[in-house]
Motif scaffolding. Structure first.
Motif, short mmCIF file in Angstrom:
data_model
loop_
_atom_site.label_atom_id
_atom_site.label_comp_id
_atom_site.label_asym_id
_atom_site.label_seq_id
_atom_site.Cartn_x
_atom_site.Cartn_y
_atom_site.Cartn_z
N LEU A 138 0.57 -1.31 -0.48
CA LEU A 138 0.08 -0.26 -0.08
C LEU A 138 0.72 1.02 -0.17
N ALA A 139 2.28 1.72 0.92
CA ALA A 139 2.34 1.95 1.07
C ALA A 139 3.57 2.80 -0.43
N ALA A 140 3.23 1.57 -1.22
CA ALA A 140 4.55 1.71 -2.44
C ALA A 140 3.53 2.35 -3.00
N THR A 141 1.90 1.93 -3.90
CA THR A 141 0.72 2.35 -4.20
C THR A 141 0.96 4.32 -3.75
N TYR A 142 1.24 4.44 -2.75
CA TYR A 142 1.11 6.43 -1.83
C TYR A 142 1.98 6.14 -2.74
N TRP A 143 3.19 5.84 -2.77
CA TRP A 143 4.52 6.56 -3.33
C TRP A 143 4.29 6.87 -4.90
N ASN A 144 3.30 6.10 -6.03
CA ASN A 144 3.50 5.94 -6.79
C ASN A 144 2.00 6.89 -7.51
N GLN A 145 1.50 7.62 -6.38
CA GLN A 145 0.47 8.25 -6.11
C GLN A 145 0.96 10.28 -6.16
N GLY A 146 2.04 10.01 -5.89
CA GLY A 146 2.43 11.19 -4.90
C GLY A 146 2.83 11.38 -3.73
N ARG A 147 1.78 10.22 -3.25
CA ARG A 147 1.33 10.98 -1.39
C ARG A 147 1.87 10.54 -0.57
N TRP A 148 3.51 11.23 -0.28
CA TRP A 148 4.29 10.61 0.17
C TRP A 148 4.34 10.62 1.10
#
Length: 252
Positions: A148-158
């Motif tokens: 889930l963290a990786a998905t947030y990262w790829n959405q720019g949700r640092w």
């Protein structure tokens, strides 16, 4: 495989298991076409002999879907993963480990396609169920949180990615040790998030720690050490914008 095929027949359960094992070996070597060639007859024979909803049949379908996914055949992989997920949900229940693995596999397929919202929806479902069923510090739960963290990262949700990555890193460090491969993977991901946020000092410090530990554990010429060191050198030289050469944590 050949001996069992001759002695027992092509559709005997032991023969099929041997074929599936060989296909898995091809899969782990990245020989996707050869794996696919074997997975298909195993799947078709099991479907005929055992039924479409038998656990062995579903495993075969999932294996073929994995081969398709690694070939970049997203639509075909998605179709099979949905079939497996829905059947397992009906037969086993929504919170059964096999069902959750199917949901996670489908999420990875969406992730590979850049369909972040759909991936996030499934990853949250898997994470919450595993947290409830297995506990917050179970390896499967932590993998789900990392995904889930990786998905947030790829959405720019640092910030959201950072919060989860800190949680995973600290838990793995406590449970597995500072030099465990999963801990180091978490540290890599957190370092990339720091770099993406413009927190260069923290990113460099964490990546330097990863390089030191990997050099000690794996040696200077191990691929993981070399990859980690290359990223660090890029950052130190100011040549990388977001450290994208680090793989964000995704599991099957």
């Amino acid at each position: 495989m050949e001996t069992r095929r001759t002695k027992l027949g092509a559709d005997h359960p032991d023969t099929l298991r041997s074929i599936a094992n060989l296909a898995s070996t091809y899969w782990n070597q990245g020989r996707w076409d050869e794996a696919e060639e074997l997975y298909i007859p195993v799947m078709e024979t099991r479907r005929t002999k055992l039924g479409a909803d038998h656990p062995d049949t579903l495993s075969s379908i999932a294996n073929l879907a994995a081969a398709y996914r690694n070939q970049g055949r997203w639509d075909e992989a998605e179709e099979l993963y949905i079939q497996v997920m829905e059947t397992r949900r009906t037969k086993l229940g929504a919170d059964h480990p096999d069902t959750l693995s199917s949901i996670a596999n489908l999420a990875v397929t969406y992730w590979n396609q850049g369909r972040w919202d759909k991936a996030e929806e499934l990853e949250v479902q898997v994470m919450e169920t595993r947290r409830t069923k297995l506990g917050a510090d179970h390896p499967d739960t932590l993998s789900s949180i990392a995904n889930l963290a990786a998905t947030y990262w790829n959405q720019g949700r640092w910030d959201e990615a950072e919060e989860l990555e800190v949680q995973v890193t600290e838990t793995r460090r406590t449970k597995l040790g500072a030099d465990h491969p999963d801990t180091l993977s978490s540290m890599d991901s957190l370092a990339v998030t720091y770099w993406s946020q413009g927190r260069a000092t923290e990113a460099l410090k964490l990546m330097e720690e990863c390089v030191i530990v990997r050099t000690h554990k794996l040696g200077t010429n191990h691929p993981d050490t070399l990859s980690c060191r290359a990223i660090l050198l890029e950052w130190q030289a100011g040549e990388s914008e977001i450290g994208g050469s680090v793989d964000k944590d995704q599991v099957v």
